[in-house]
Design a protein around this motif. Structure first.
Motif, PDB file in Angstrom:
ATOM      1  N   LYS A  52     -36.431 -12.011   4.070  1.00 35.72           N
ATOM      2  CA  LYS A  52     -35.339 -11.299   3.400  1.00 35.72           C
ATOM      3  C   LYS A  52     -34.049 -11.363   4.211  1.00 35.72           C
ATOM      4  O   LYS A  52     -32.968 -11.687   3.692  1.00 35.72           O
ATOM      5  CB  LYS A  52     -35.738  -9.826   3.157  1.00 35.72           C
ATOM      6  N   THR A  53     -34.180 -11.061   5.510  1.00 34.57           N
ATOM      7  CA  THR A  53     -32.982 -11.105   6.364  1.00 34.57           C
ATOM      8  C   THR A  53     -32.458 -12.535   6.468  1.00 34.57           C
ATOM      9  O   THR A  53     -31.238 -12.757   6.501  1.00 34.57           O
ATOM     10  CB  THR A  53     -33.309 -10.532   7.757  1.00 34.57           C
ATOM     11  N   THR A  54     -33.364 -13.481   6.479  1.00 30.46           N
ATOM     12  CA  THR A  54     -32.937 -14.883   6.561  1.00 30.46           C
ATOM     13  C   THR A  54     -32.111 -15.263   5.330  1.00 30.46           C
ATOM     14  O   THR A  54     -31.141 -16.023   5.440  1.00 30.46           O
ATOM     15  CB  THR A  54     -34.171 -15.791   6.701  1.00 30.46           C
ATOM     16  N   PRO A  97     -25.553  -5.182   8.018  1.00 28.31           N
ATOM     17  CA  PRO A  97     -26.738  -5.880   8.519  1.00 28.31           C
ATOM     18  C   PRO A  97     -27.904  -4.945   8.793  1.00 28.31           C
ATOM     19  O   PRO A  97     -27.725  -3.729   8.932  1.00 28.31           O
ATOM     20  CB  PRO A  97     -26.239  -6.488   9.820  1.00 28.31           C
ATOM     21  N   GLN A  98     -29.084  -5.538   8.865  1.00 26.66           N
ATOM     22  CA  GLN A  98     -30.248  -4.779   9.284  1.00 26.66           C
ATOM     23  C   GLN A  98     -30.015  -4.280  10.711  1.00 26.66           C
ATOM     24  O   GLN A  98     -29.514  -5.011  11.561  1.00 26.66           O
ATOM     25  CB  GLN A  98     -31.483  -5.678   9.248  1.00 26.66           C
ATOM     26  N   GLY A  99     -30.353  -3.022  10.951  1.00 21.28           N
ATOM     27  CA  GLY A  99     -30.154  -2.455  12.283  1.00 21.28           C
ATOM     28  C   GLY A  99     -28.727  -1.992  12.521  1.00 21.28           C
ATOM     29  O   GLY A  99     -28.367  -1.612  13.626  1.00 21.28           O
ATOM     30  N   MET A 103     -26.458  -6.050   1.712  1.00 24.28           N
ATOM     31  CA  MET A 103     -26.989  -4.873   2.413  1.00 24.28           C
ATOM     32  C   MET A 103     -28.431  -5.117   2.772  1.00 24.28           C
ATOM     33  O   MET A 103     -29.278  -5.286   1.905  1.00 24.28           O
ATOM     34  CB  MET A 103     -26.898  -3.638   1.518  1.00 24.28           C
ATOM     35  N   ASP A 104     -28.692  -5.105   4.078  1.00 23.74           N
ATOM     36  CA  ASP A 104     -30.038  -5.398   4.562  1.00 23.74           C
ATOM     37  C   ASP A 104     -30.714  -4.110   5.029  1.00 23.74           C
ATOM     38  O   ASP A 104     -30.412  -3.612   6.109  1.00 23.74           O
ATOM     39  CB  ASP A 104     -29.964  -6.442   5.688  1.00 23.74           C
ATOM     40  N   GLU A 105     -31.595  -3.595   4.226  1.00 26.70           N
ATOM     41  CA  GLU A 105     -32.364  -2.376   4.511  1.00 26.70           C
ATOM     42  C   GLU A 105     -31.480  -1.212   4.958  1.00 26.70           C
ATOM     43  O   GLU A 105     -31.666  -0.667   6.044  1.00 26.70           O
ATOM     44  CB  GLU A 105     -33.452  -2.666   5.554  1.00 26.70           C
ATOM     45  N   PRO A 106     -30.541  -0.809   4.115  1.00 26.73           N
ATOM     46  CA  PRO A 106     -29.642   0.287   4.513  1.00 26.73           C
ATOM     47  C   PRO A 106     -30.353   1.637   4.646  1.00 26.73           C
ATOM     48  O   PRO A 106     -29.809   2.532   5.277  1.00 26.73           O
ATOM     49  CB  PRO A 106     -28.610   0.324   3.375  1.00 26.73           C
TER      50      PRO A 106
HETATM   51 MG   LIG Z   1     -35.220  -8.143   7.759  1.00 27.87          MG
END
Ligand SMILES: [Mg+2]
Ligand SMILES: Nc1ncnc2c1ncn2[C@@H]1O[C@H](COP(=O)(O)OP(=O)(O)OP(=O)(O)O)[C@@H](O)[C@H]1O
Lengths: 254, 285
Positions: free
Chosen positions: A46-48, A88-90, A171-174
């Motif tokens: 997913k992040t990729t 981003p994630q994190g 939006m990556d895992e907000p």
């Molecule tokens: Mg990810």
């Protein structure tokens, strides 16, 4: 979905980290003002996918088009300037910048200045409006980013992306690591953004929240989409939920 | 009495070390580039400044010329040598050592192997009388003020302006800054140019009291390396504090234990690194 009206078109992309083959031919489309959710278990890519669109890990083959124009292989700052925002994630807040500096950075001259104008994309965001949207940031405007709580950092990450007035927000895992109350706030913000005609490509592990706000859903498994369709169709598909989203997934949907 | 004089000696060396280490540390912080040619930039900046002072008899013009010459040279090094190596940091280390050797050889061919002193203007010569009946060379005292001014200007730029905030953001998370629209290569070129300018200026002002000679580029680079390691790689505050610490230790060491002056610098550095591997202001990278 007609090609011409798509804001973002991803066509058969293959993305690698060195020799590691991660995205194995993904295609998707997203229209202006639409929320498209990408679901999938940990490590599925997913992040990729987000990184591929943002230009941080360009795909080795395939095309990515923004309003029909290819952005495949473009520099990430160029993609940002064309109207793609990243949460981003994190969170990746700049810890040694104050909240104000974090927010003003994407609007600075070295970042290509702010986009916008009456007939270009969604209405403009500025510092005041972002602070109205995220009252918890107003109180901490002169604090360093590193001193914020996880929830405040998430709001800052979203506000920071808005300062460029993006047409598309990645939006990556907000909602990762946030309390239920803050997850709700994040959901409300996304609804607001959609109303203001921002499109969102949303990666989520919180399936209940994603299905509640998304217009269209893709399920990713080991670098390939194994499902696509409207949320209602996914809710009805117990097999995909159990096999690709895990037990916690079907519990959340129920 | 000697203690005070040695303290002033240490501070004037600190001023010079700050000019040199500020660019070095920010270049590293932003792109992880360890530029071992930084000492050679000092050397060539000093020589160019020297020739300009010889021909124009204008010290100030020499400083500016030394600084700008090195900016142009560094831009070429960045564009055609460092940039093509991408993220290969070991290649950059070896490459910049090679660049330093080439620059030093060219300098040797042009300016020869003698110790050359950059002549200072009348107004900076002679002694200055400080409170407590202390007589001190005026030039080195002014250098302290110059270094202090440079440190204040750099600190304000870095901590209090938007361009400084962008550099700090790049040091924090270069990839994220790029994803928000910052042209990180342009930013790096800018920081590299500022660092190169300061190194060239340092060569001219340093050449007026340490003199210029083949080999000074490594002597000064080693001290600058100690400064940034002690202060913390990538930290401007670290460069400021590290310069003062190394400058003072060097002066006291030469005074009290002249035969052990390198040991006096490296031993405290080793101890500090055992306690704080990232240096005083450094962060994990
Ligand atoms: Mg990810
Ligand atoms: N920088 C990298 N180098 C090599 N492999 C990587 C890198 N980043 C991710 N991977 C691998 O690529 C695969 C997909 O990772 P990715 O981060 O896209 O997953 P994800 O779906 O976002 O997972 P999560 O839900 O945990 O965030 C994983 O197998 C991961 O180990």
């Amino acid at each position: 979905m007609a090609q011409a009206e798509a804001l973002l078109t991803v066509r058969d992309i293959h993305t690698y980290y060195g020799d590691s083959y991660v995205l194995q031919g993904l295609s998707l489309a997203l229209r202006e003002g639409q929320i498209v959710a990408i679901l999938g278990r940990n490590g599925m890519g997913k992040t990729t996918l987000i990184r591929s669109v943002a230009g941080l890990t360009p795909p080795r083959s395939g095309d990515i088009l923004l309003r029909g124009e290819p952005i495949t292989g473009a520099r990430s700052y160029d993609i940002a300037r064309r109207g793609v925002g990243l949460v981003p994630q994190g969170r990746r807040i700049f810890t040694s910048l104050t909240v104000r500096e974090n927010l003003l950075l994407p609007a600075s001259v070295l970042a290509g200045g702010r986009r916008g104008g009456p007939d270009e994309g969604p209405p403009e965001w500025d510092l005041d409006e972002v602070l109205d949207q995220f009252p918890q940031l107003k109180a901490r405007i002169n604090n360093l980013g590193g001193a914020l709580s996880g929830g405040e950092q998430q709001m800052l990450a979203i506000g920071r992306a808005l300062m460029r007035n993006p047409d598309l927000i990645l939006m990556d895992e907000p909602s990762e690591g946030l309390s239920p109350r803050l997850v709700e706030q994040v959901g409300d913000i996304m609804t607001t953004l959609k109303k203001r005609n921002h499109a969102i490509l949303l990666v989520e592990q919180n399936i209940g929240m994603a299905l509640a706000i998304a217009d269209y859903v893709y399920v990713l498994s080991v670098g390939k989409f194994v499902f696509e369709g409207p949320p209602s169709e996914l809710t009805a598909n117990a097999e995909v939920i159990d096999r690709h989203l895990g037990v916690t997934g079907s519990e959340q949907v129920a | 009495m000697s203690f005070i004089i040695q303290t002033i000696n240490g501070l004037s060396l600190a001023a010079l070390l700050f000019l040199l280490s500020a660019g070095f540390t920010l270049t590293f912080g932003l792109m992880r580039v360890v530029n071992l040619a930084h000492g050679a930039l000092y050397l060539i900046g000093g020589y160019v400044g020297l020739s300009v002072v010889w021909t124009t008899d204008n010290f100030w013009l020499g400083i500016v010329a030394g600084g700008f010459f090195v900016v142009v040279l560094a831009a070429l090094i960045d564009r055609f040598l460092i940039r093509p190596t991408g993220e290969n940091h070991l290649a950059q280390v070896l490459l910049t050592v090679g660049v330093a050797i080439v620059i030093a050889d060219i300098a040797l061919a042009i300016w020869g192997g003698d110790n050359l002193r950059v002549p200072t203007p009348e107004m900076l010569r002679g002694p200055i009388f400080l409170p407590g009946d202390i007589i001190y060379p005026r030039y080195r005292f002014v250098l302290i003020l110059f270094g202090l001014a440079a440190a204040v200007i750099m600190w304000v730029l870095y901590r209090r302006t938007q361009i400084g905030a962008i550099v700090r953001a790049g040091v924090d998370d270069r990839e994220m800054a790029s994803a928000l629209g910052i042209n990180i290569n342009l930013l790096f070129a800018l920081v590299f140019a500022v660092g190169a300018f300061l190194a060239g200026v340092a060569g001219v002002v340093g050449g007026a009291f340490l003199t210029l000679y083949p080999g000074v580029e490594w002597e000064i680079l080693i001290l600058a390396l100690v400064v940034v390691i002690v202060g913390g790689l990538g930290s401007l505050e670290g460069a400021i504090v590290g310069s003062v610490i190394v400058g003072l230790i060097d002066a006291y060491g030469r005074w009290l234990m002249p035969e052990m002056s390198y040991f006096v610098i490296f031993a405290p550095m080793a101890v500090l690194l055992l306690v704080r591997p990232t240096g005083i202001f450094g962060q994990e990278h």
